[in-house]
Design a protein around this motif. Structure first.
Motif, PDB file in Angstrom:
ATOM      1  N   ARG A  19      -1.545  -0.229   7.735  1.00 18.06           N
ATOM      2  CA  ARG A  19      -2.182   0.241   6.498  1.00 18.06           C
ATOM      3  C   ARG A  19      -2.529  -0.846   5.485  1.00 18.06           C
ATOM      4  NH1 ARG A  19       2.905   0.845   6.095  1.00 18.06           N
ATOM      5  NH2 ARG A  19       4.100   0.960   4.149  1.00 18.06           N
ATOM      6  N   ASP A  23      -0.994  -0.809  -4.370  1.00 17.59           N
ATOM      7  CA  ASP A  23       0.264  -0.639  -5.112  1.00 17.59           C
ATOM      8  C   ASP A  23      -0.090  -0.517  -6.590  1.00 17.59           C
ATOM      9  OD1 ASP A  23       1.823  -0.970  -2.897  1.00 17.59           O
ATOM     10  OD2 ASP A  23       2.563  -2.965  -3.424  1.00 17.59           O
ATOM     11  N   GLY A  45       0.682  -2.079   0.986  1.00 13.47           N
ATOM     12  CA  GLY A  45       0.819  -1.648   2.374  1.00 13.47           C
ATOM     13  C   GLY A  45       1.589  -2.750   3.080  1.00 13.47           C
ATOM     14  N   SER A  46       2.709  -2.388   3.661  1.00 11.72           N
ATOM     15  CA  SER A  46       3.597  -3.413   4.202  1.00 11.72           C
ATOM     16  C   SER A  46       2.909  -4.429   5.126  1.00 11.72           C
ATOM     17  CB  SER A  46       4.763  -2.717   4.903  1.00 11.72           C
ATOM     18  OG  SER A  46       5.529  -3.651   5.564  1.00 11.72           O
TER      19      SER A  46
HETATM   20  O1  LIG Z   1       4.086  -0.438   2.048  1.00 14.82           O
HETATM   21  C1  LIG Z   1       3.541   0.216   1.152  1.00 14.82           C
HETATM   22  O2  LIG Z   1       2.704   1.097   1.341  1.00 14.82           O
HETATM   23  C2  LIG Z   1       3.926  -0.083  -0.247  1.00 14.82           C
HETATM   24  C3  LIG Z   1       4.123  -1.550  -0.393  1.00 14.82           C
HETATM   25  O3  LIG Z   1       2.950  -2.241  -0.615  1.00 14.82           O
HETATM   26  C4  LIG Z   1       5.136  -1.695  -1.453  1.00 14.82           C
HETATM   27  O4  LIG Z   1       4.815  -2.614  -2.342  1.00 14.82           O
HETATM   28  C5  LIG Z   1       6.410  -1.893  -0.782  1.00 14.82           C
HETATM   29  O5  LIG Z   1       7.114  -0.956  -0.601  1.00 14.82           O
HETATM   30  C6  LIG Z   1       6.767  -3.206  -0.260  1.00 14.82           C
HETATM   31  O6  LIG Z   1       7.886  -3.098   0.553  1.00 14.82           O
END
Ligand SMILES: O=C(O)C[C@@H](O)[C@H](O)C(=O)CO
Ligand SMILES: Nc1ncnc2c1ncn2[C@@H]1O[C@H](COP(=O)(O)OP(=O)(O)OP(=O)(O)O)[C@@H](O)[C@H]1O
Length: 330
Positions: A19, A23, A45-46
């Motif tokens: 993904r 954020d 998104g990780s």
């Molecule tokens: O992963 C997600 O969709 C959210 C991340 O971008 C978020 O900043 C996070 O959880 C990072 O571990």
């Protein structure tokens, strides 16, 4: 030593799949979400965060994913391009799907939570036709994020990518990245996570994430037992993260390595796992001793959790080296 055979003749170091989101991080700290009035926008998104982190460290990175056909999708692609990430294999949705949003609450440095808006998201619409075998075979490693397995057709797209990776000797790195809200049932989650872990060379996850995968097993577990299971399949390296308790890495040769943490001024905890992964993977690709790769991961995490964003805060090698030089190791 570990036996990860990164094919040196490949023009790309790391391709992420999964993904690409936004954020929205609370600008007001130490406040509950319902009282938070302003948020800053970042790419998120990780797997996107990990690819950005890897690129900042100097790895040649690319991405396979799908974005919405609107300003948000465009923002993500432009940001990645600026960060030298190859976006040629990012598809644009044509069904009116949207970009996933993650609103983050920073209640205190230790109590952070994420409120996800993930209905009809473009990233989960990535399909098998949008995964190119020619592209994957150009890379040394493929980074798979577990959340991309949550729904079809993204699930099948990830399995295709893994098949191509296995066919062409691309090292498969599986970051468990388990987000319960994207899944319908825990049995379904455990099933697909286990299927991908069986095909992976490197598996990275928190104790809780591995616990989710073992939910339907009857025997006792421990970090050691968890790791051993994957060595009977394909894994060479299994990393189990324990938040502020550090991490432990198990190797197929029977050794294990404990990783500590660096003292830091924590602003928020999310982003720790993604920054750890990008710097750890950088170490693997440079054939570092595993404990040095873990130290790099841990230093990168300490830097990112002291800052407001995940993606924007990803450090360069200079920043990590300088940080390690001056930081207290706990
Ligand atoms: O992963 C997600 O969709 C959210 C991340 O971008 C978020 O900043 C996070 O959880 C990072 O571990
Ligand atoms: N409070 C902390 N202080 C210093 N380092 C930390 C802290 N919390 C986490 N880390 C570092 O980050 C690494 C990964 O953290 P963690 O186990 O929380 O991953 P995660 O749950 O995947 O992260 P995320 O919150 O991004 O999902 C740890 O192994 C450690 O090196």
């Amino acid at each position: 030593m570990y036996q990860l055979n990164f094919k040196q003749d490949r023009p790309i170091d790391l391709i992420g799949i999964g993904r690409l989101c936004i954020d929205l991080n609370a600008n007001e700290f130490n406040r509950p979400m319902d009282e938070t009035m302003s948020f800053n926008k970042y790419v998120g998104g990780s797997p996107a965060n990990i690819a950005i982190g890897a690129s900042r460290l100097g790895l040649k990175s690319g991405f396979i994913g799908k974005v919405s056909d609107d300003q948000m999708g465009n923002f993500i692609v432009q940001y990645l391009k600026k960060d030298n990430i190859d976006t040629s294999n990012i598809a644009v949705d044509d069904t009116g799907a949207v970009t996933g949003l993650a609103f983050t609450e920073i209640l205190s440095p230790e109590e952070c939570s994420i409120l996800m808006y993930r209905d009809n998201v473009a990233d989960l619409l990535l399909n098998t036709d949008e995964v190119s075998e020619e592209y994957i075979k150009k890379s040394k490693a493929l980074l798979v994020s577990g959340t991309a397995l949550a729904a079809s057709p993204s699930r099948e797209a990830v399995f295709s990518a893994i098949d191509y990776a296995l066919k062409h000797g691309v090292v498969v790195i599986f970051d468990l990245d388990y987000r319960p809200y994207t899944w319908k049932s825990s049995k379904e989650t455990a099933t697909y996570y286990n299927l991908v872990a069986e095909k992976s060379d490197v598996i990275i996850g928190t104790r809780e994430e591995f616990g989710m995968m073992e939910k339907y097993q009857t025997h006792e577990t421990s970090d050691h037992i968890t790791a051993q299971k994957w060595f009977d399949y394909k894994a060479e390296v299994v990393v189990i993260k324990h938040g502020a308790g550090g991490s432990i890495t198990y190797m197929k040769d029977g050794t294990s390595h404990k990783g500590g943490i660096f003292k830091t001024k924590v602003l928020k905890t999310f982003g720790a796992g993604d920054s750890y992964a990008s710097a750890f993977i950088y170490g693997l690709l440079h054939d570092w001793e595993i404990s040095k790769a873990m130290e790099y991961g841990s230093a990168s995490a300490s830097i990112v959790i002291s800052k407001h964003s995940c993606s924007d805060a990803m450090p360069s090698t200079d920043e990590i080296d300088k940080f390690i030089g001056g930081a207290e190791k706990l």
